[in-house]
Design a protein around this motif. Structure first.
Motif, PDB file in Angstrom:
ATOM      1  N   TYR A   1       0.355  -6.754 -10.076  1.00  0.00           N
ATOM      2  CA  TYR A   1       0.146  -5.482 -10.756  1.00  0.00           C
ATOM      3  C   TYR A   1      -1.272  -5.149  -9.583  1.00  0.00           C
ATOM      4  N   ARG A   2      -1.569  -3.362  -9.938  1.00  0.00           N
ATOM      5  CA  ARG A   2      -2.221  -2.164  -9.514  1.00  0.00           C
ATOM      6  C   ARG A   2      -3.921  -3.466  -8.785  1.00  0.00           C
ATOM      7  N   SER A   3      -4.647  -3.007  -8.250  1.00  0.00           N
ATOM      8  CA  SER A   3      -6.229  -3.389  -8.272  1.00  0.00           C
ATOM      9  C   SER A   3      -6.329  -1.714  -8.346  1.00  0.00           C
ATOM     10  N   GLU A   4      -5.902  -1.229  -7.578  1.00  0.00           N
ATOM     11  CA  GLU A   4      -6.118   0.261  -6.905  1.00  0.00           C
ATOM     12  C   GLU A   4      -4.725   1.076  -7.509  1.00  0.00           C
ATOM     13  N   PRO A   5      -5.205   2.371  -7.657  1.00  0.00           N
ATOM     14  CA  PRO A   5      -4.178   3.331  -7.492  1.00  0.00           C
ATOM     15  C   PRO A   5      -3.268   3.312  -6.243  1.00  0.00           C
ATOM     16  N   TYR A   6      -3.816   2.607  -5.339  1.00  0.00           N
ATOM     17  CA  TYR A   6      -3.060   3.107  -3.790  1.00  0.00           C
ATOM     18  C   TYR A   6      -2.732   1.450  -3.537  1.00  0.00           C
TER      19      TYR A   6
ATOM     20  N   THR B   1       0.712  -1.184  -0.505  1.00  0.00           N
ATOM     21  CA  THR B   1       0.106  -0.096   0.295  1.00  0.00           C
ATOM     22  C   THR B   1       0.885   1.168   0.358  1.00  0.00           C
ATOM     23  N   GLY B   2       0.586   2.123  -0.661  1.00  0.00           N
ATOM     24  CA  GLY B   2       1.492   3.397  -0.726  1.00  0.00           C
ATOM     25  C   GLY B   2       0.399   4.508  -1.496  1.00  0.00           C
ATOM     26  N   ALA B   3       0.934   5.472  -1.534  1.00  0.00           N
ATOM     27  CA  ALA B   3       0.907   6.488  -2.857  1.00  0.00           C
ATOM     28  C   ALA B   3       0.660   6.017  -4.001  1.00  0.00           C
ATOM     29  N   PRO B   4      -0.013   6.994  -5.389  1.00  0.00           N
ATOM     30  CA  PRO B   4      -0.087   6.574  -5.949  1.00  0.00           C
ATOM     31  C   PRO B   4       0.790   6.570  -7.273  1.00  0.00           C
ATOM     32  N   GLU B   5       0.595   7.322  -7.248  1.00  0.00           N
ATOM     33  CA  GLU B   5       2.250   7.815  -8.204  1.00  0.00           C
ATOM     34  C   GLU B   5       3.339   6.798  -7.479  1.00  0.00           C
ATOM     35  N   TYR B   6       3.978   6.750  -6.125  1.00  0.00           N
ATOM     36  CA  TYR B   6       4.746   6.298  -6.031  1.00  0.00           C
ATOM     37  C   TYR B   6       5.376   5.102  -5.973  1.00  0.00           C
ATOM     38  N   LEU B   7       3.546   4.412  -5.729  1.00  0.00           N
ATOM     39  CA  LEU B   7       3.471   3.168  -6.192  1.00  0.00           C
ATOM     40  C   LEU B   7       3.743   2.304  -7.630  1.00  0.00           C
TER      41      LEU B   7
END
Length: 276
Positions: free
Chosen positions: A180-185, A156-162
């Motif tokens: 892969y990401r399921s949500e941006p975060y 988990t983390g801030a979207p741009e950094y993740l």
């Protein structure tokens, strides 16, 4: 082609922005099942986090299925049987933990009906627990605590950094994990070769159905594989842009009963009797 199975993501697809299944959606999906159309849930959620949704849709009554953990586990809701399962390679748990610590992001996994946190609990972890209606607890010495099979870890983390972390982890782990990401975060770390499409392929083979007979609906990055795999891939109007680009059809948003629109457009009026 007469479609015989409808596969649905939960968050942002089946549920509205209040995390609710509307009466219209519930009625449409119950009616489909009565006519013999299969319904399956395919979600990044852990299995306990899908139970309320499965109950709302009466999946057990019709012997239908849940694909949880992004497809790492398939459960027959009628019998409770696990019909397919993949777990993370145990030797990679320490590397996953070190990566999370090194990048300064959150890390969780799952035990029974709990979310277990390897790092200090952050708002994204709290959101994951709240969405799934299960408890969250911090464990000490995460690496040695995991002595049991786990279907996935979640960073988990801030979207741009993740997004940057995702690119780096793909290089680090290569084919050893599905990432892969399921949500941006939310960044999913899955057993190698696991995604919703590959799990769905297993389910269709079990049911004697083909991909051409399948409609898949989703909104998130982790839905792309099944949207591209299905005979008809549907993106919600609220989906991520990259998801909409890969879909065959874009339905209304999850706040506008987009799933009901799919049912009316592609299932109503067809002779959908199946031998179950």
């Amino acid at each position: 082609m007469k479609y015989k199975i409808l596969v649905l993501d939960i968050d942002g697809t089946l549920t509205n922005s209040k995390k609710e299944i509307t009466p219209a959606t519930k009625e449409a999906l119950y009616g489909l099942q009565k006519r013999g159309v299969r319904i399956a849930i395919a979600s990044g959620r852990p299995t306990p986090g899908t139970r309320a949704t499965a109950q709302t849709l009466s999946l057990a009554e019709f012997g239908n299925f849940v694909l949880s953990f992004n497809g790492a586990k398939i459960t027959n809701c009628g019998t409770g049987e696990t019909v397919y399962e993949q777990t993370l390679p145990p030797h990679l748990i320490p590397e996953i933990y070190r990566a999370a610590i090194g990048y300064g992001i959150g890390l969780i996994s799952y035990e029974g009906d709990d979310v277990i946190a390897a790092t200090p609990i952050d708002p994204y972890m709290e959101l994951e627990a709240r969405i799934n209606g299960i408890a969250i607890r911090r464990v000490e010495d995460f690496v040695n605590y995991i002595t049991f099979p786990v279907n996935k870890c979640l960073m988990t983390g801030a979207p741009e950094y993740l997004a940057e972390v995702e690119r780096r982890l793909l290089k680090q782990f290569g084919d050893a994990l599905s990432i892969y990401r399921s949500e941006p975060y939310f960044l999913e770390l899955m057993p190698p070769g696991v995604d919703k499409a590959k799990s769905l392929e297993k389910l269709l083979a079990r049911l004697g159905l083909t991909r051409e007979e399948c409609v898949c609906c989703g909104d998130g990055f982790n839905d792309i594989s099944m949207i591209e795999y299905a005979g008809l891939g549907v993106a919600m109007a609220n989906a991520q842009p990259s998801v909409r680009e890969r879909a065959d059809y874009i339905t209304a948003t999850n706040d506008e009963d987009g799933i009901v629109q799919v049912v009316k457009e592609f299932f109503c009026g067809a002779d959908t009797e199946l031998v179950l």
